[in-house]
Design an enzyme around this catalytic site. Structure first.
Site, short mmCIF file in Angstrom:
data_model
loop_
_atom_site.label_atom_id
_atom_site.label_comp_id
_atom_site.label_asym_id
_atom_site.label_seq_id
_atom_site.Cartn_x
_atom_site.Cartn_y
_atom_site.Cartn_z
CG ASP A 191 -2.30 0.46 0.93
OD1 ASP A 191 -2.42 1.33 0.04
OD2 ASP A 191 -3.27 0.02 1.59
CG ASP A 251 -9.76 1.57 -1.09
OD1 ASP A 251 -8.78 1.58 -1.86
OD2 ASP A 251 -9.66 1.45 0.14
C1 GLA Z 1 -6.02 1.27 1.15
C2 GLA Z 1 -6.15 0.24 0.03
C3 GLA Z 1 -7.20 -0.78 0.38
C4 GLA Z 1 -6.87 -1.47 1.69
C5 GLA Z 1 -6.71 -0.41 2.76
C6 GLA Z 1 -6.21 -0.95 4.07
O1 GLA Z 1 -7.15 2.03 1.25
O2 GLA Z 1 -6.47 0.90 -1.16
O3 GLA Z 1 -7.32 -1.73 -0.66
O4 GLA Z 1 -5.70 -2.21 1.54
O5 GLA Z 1 -5.77 0.59 2.37
O6 GLA Z 1 -6.13 0.07 5.00
#
Ligand code: GLA
Length: 572
Positions: free
Chosen positions: A180, A245
């Site tokens: 990430d 997301d």
């Molecule tokens: C980010 C990523 C997600 C997930 C979260 C975890 O938002 O884009 O897919 O892994 O972190 O906190």
């Protein structure tokens, strides 16, 4: 620089000056049916984030792994069980090794020690599945900045410890790692630099352990990863997120249980994930984990979502709780003909070949069987418009197919819809998509290499720091991308690599896996220049290498992703 590929280049290697001849004489190679080279296909699996947030532990993971088997998801092709954020709380021992809560990650078999992540990996492997893990490229993880459930835990990232952490993941036995960008973003790091360093740490961990670690980059499209992520750090497979997301986690029984996934956001992620020129030879744009089966989408929307991910050849990572899937959701996730579109051996992404006013779109994905296209008719008309249903037409010309007749198949029910002349029209509800396989006649390719300049020779051998540039004419009606089949030989055991640059656009790195002594073929797509440049055949494509040796290229053939109408009508 030559436009046709034959030149003598002078290279400096150390203190020696070496003259390298680019064109190697030989006999012309048959263009007909070179064997397609096997490339890594988009990963399929499940990830803990969407339905469990940072409440993930050994029990959750074991339950999901079991459900992957009992639901038949594994048989359908889903194999990764990916542990996302929340598995560790940023603590390390005096040697800098990651420490996890022994209660959350207990011993699962006799002789195991609580607090050892290899326990859950063994459990997952024991079911015939593969295991994924998660970290951040920066010092902190996402949980520090915006904790979802529970407090934020600082230092959940791997910065400063890439070699140690990725070696640890490989030693634990993980097969996949998602990295990430929350910490990297906070510290204003350069993602291309950090992820390359991580890729090298992964390569080193793989070399030490002999264990393969699939690389998933998650920086939400910042700094356009599709321009630098393919083959980053020399890794032969990776995926990169192209957007944020789709949904924040929806955890049953928690304060977040009322959240809903949105079809509109899913569509927006689909759009942001389209970079056809970067998706090839085992490298994939990642529009995020699917929200199919999560609260918020209807069964019809779930099917449309699946159709969109399949036609874009996206990684298929399920975010729903696998122990709670409805029959309809399970059927959507496991339809073999739809999965086969996503997992088609050719690897390129879909391109939009027609767009009509009011949000009516036609997408096409070239499939391995010559003359086959996966086609998506998408009605994304604004709800404010009164028309809820609209006919959408795809013509065989839109798909670059020759001949007037083609068979149309509905992959969702496996039925042939019949044979049609020139086009097919379906009625599509607003917010829905119709997925088809069109089986027609492939157009004749234009052979752009060997070109006139190297007539009588076969094989274009590029050596270190060399580059070959040639012209091509894609189409005269502004189509989004043309497809190219590159026939080559690579006698090495390891893949070779070349930088591909088209019309001065950002380069991408394509891989040429080993072919032994035989010929292999890979496919790429490239966006043509302006219509004017097309007409004069003024598109420029170059292949180069700054390190290593690229393969012997036997031929490059161009296939149109659409055929212009007689009047050269621009489409879309
Ligand atoms: C980010 C990523 C997600 C997930 C979260 C975890 O938002 O884009 O897919 O892994 O972190 O906190």
């Amino acid at each position: 620089m030559s436009n046709h590929g034959c030149k003598i280049t002078v290279l400096a290697i150390g203190v020696a000056i070496v003259a390298t001849l680019l064109c190697v004489p030989g006999k012309l190679t048959a263009q007909s049916a070179p064997k397609a080279t096997a490339i890594p296909l988009p990963p399929m699996g499940w990830s803990s984030w969407n339905s469990f947030s940072n409440t993930v532990d050994s029990q959750v993971i074991a339950d999901q792994a079991k459900a992957t088997i009992s639901t038949g998801m594994h048989k359908a092709g889903y194999k990764y069980i990916n542990i996302d954020e929340g598995w560790w709380l940023g603590k390390r021992d005096e040697h800098g090794n990651i420490v996890v809560d022994p209660k959350a990650w207990p011993a699962l078999a006799p002789g195991e020690r609580a607090g050892d992540m290899s326990n859950i990996v063994r459990y997952i492997h024991g079911l015939g599945l593969k295991a994924g893990i998660y970290t951040d490229a920066g010092r902190d993880g996402c949980g520090t900045m915006s904790p979802d459930i529970g407090p934020g835990y600082p230092n959940e990232g791997s910065e400063g410890r890439y070699e140690q952490d990725f070696l640890q993941f490989a030693k634990w036995g993980f097969d996949y790692v998602k990295v990430d960008w929350c910490g990297g973003n906070k510290e204003n790091l350069d993602p291309a630099v950090q992820y390359a360093e991580i890729a090298r740490a992964i390569g080193r961990a793989e070399a030490i352990t002999g264990h393969r670690l699939y690389f998933s980059i998650c920086n939400w499209g910042k700094e356009s990863p599709w321009t630098w992520a393919p083959n980053i750090g020399g890794l032969t497979a990776d995926i990169w997120r192209t957007s944020g997301d789709i949904v924040d986690p929806i955890v049953a029984g928690s304060k977040n249980a009322g959240r809903r996934a949105s079809f509109k956001k899913m569509l927006s992620n689909f759009d942001q994930g389209i970079h056809p020129e970067a998706q090839h030879t085992g490298f994939y744009n990642d529009p995020d984990m699917m929200v199919i089966g999560m609260p918020g989408l209807t069964d019809a929307e779930n099917r449309a979502h699946m159709s969109l991910w399949a036609i874009s050849g996206a990684p298929l990572l399920v975010g729903a709780d696998l122990t709670q899937l409805s029959d309809a959701t399970l059927a959507t996730l496991t339809n073999s003909a739809v999965l086969a579109i996503d997992q088609d051996a050719l690897g390129p992404q879909s391109v939009k070949v027609r767009e009509e006013a009011g949000g009516l779109e036609v997408w096409s994905k070239r499939l391995a069987r010559p003359g086959d296209r996966a086609v998506l008719l998408l009605n994304r008309a604004d709800a404010a418009l009164s028309i809820a249903v609209s006919p959408i037409t795809v013509t065989w010309k839109d798909l670059g197919l020759a001949g007037s007749s083609a068979t149309v198949i509905d992959p969702w029910n496996g039925k042939s819809l019949g044979t049609f002349n020139a086009s097919y029209t379906a009625t599509v509800q607003r917010g829905d998509a119709v997925l088809l396989i069109v089986r027609g006649t492939e157009t004749k390719a234009a052979h752009i290499l060997p070109s006139q300049a190297i007539k009588g020779t076969a094989g274009l051998s590029l050596a270190t720091a060399n580059e070959v540039t040639f012209r091509f004419k894609a189409s005269t009606c502004g189509l989004p991308a043309a497809s190219f089949q590159i026939v080559y030989k690579n006698p090495d055991q390891a893949p070779r690599m070349a930088e591909l640059r088209v019309n001065g656009q950002d380069a991408t790195r394509i891989l040429f896996p080993s072919t032994g002594t035989a010929e292999g073929a890979i496919w790429i797509q490239a966006a043509p220049n302006s219509a004017e440049a097309n007409e004069s055949g003024n598109n420029l494509m170059s292949l180069s290498t700054s390190t290593g040796v690229v393969p012997q290229i036997e031929s490059i053939s161009l296939y149109q992703n659409g055929i212009c109408d007689a009047g050269g009508q621009k489409n879309p």
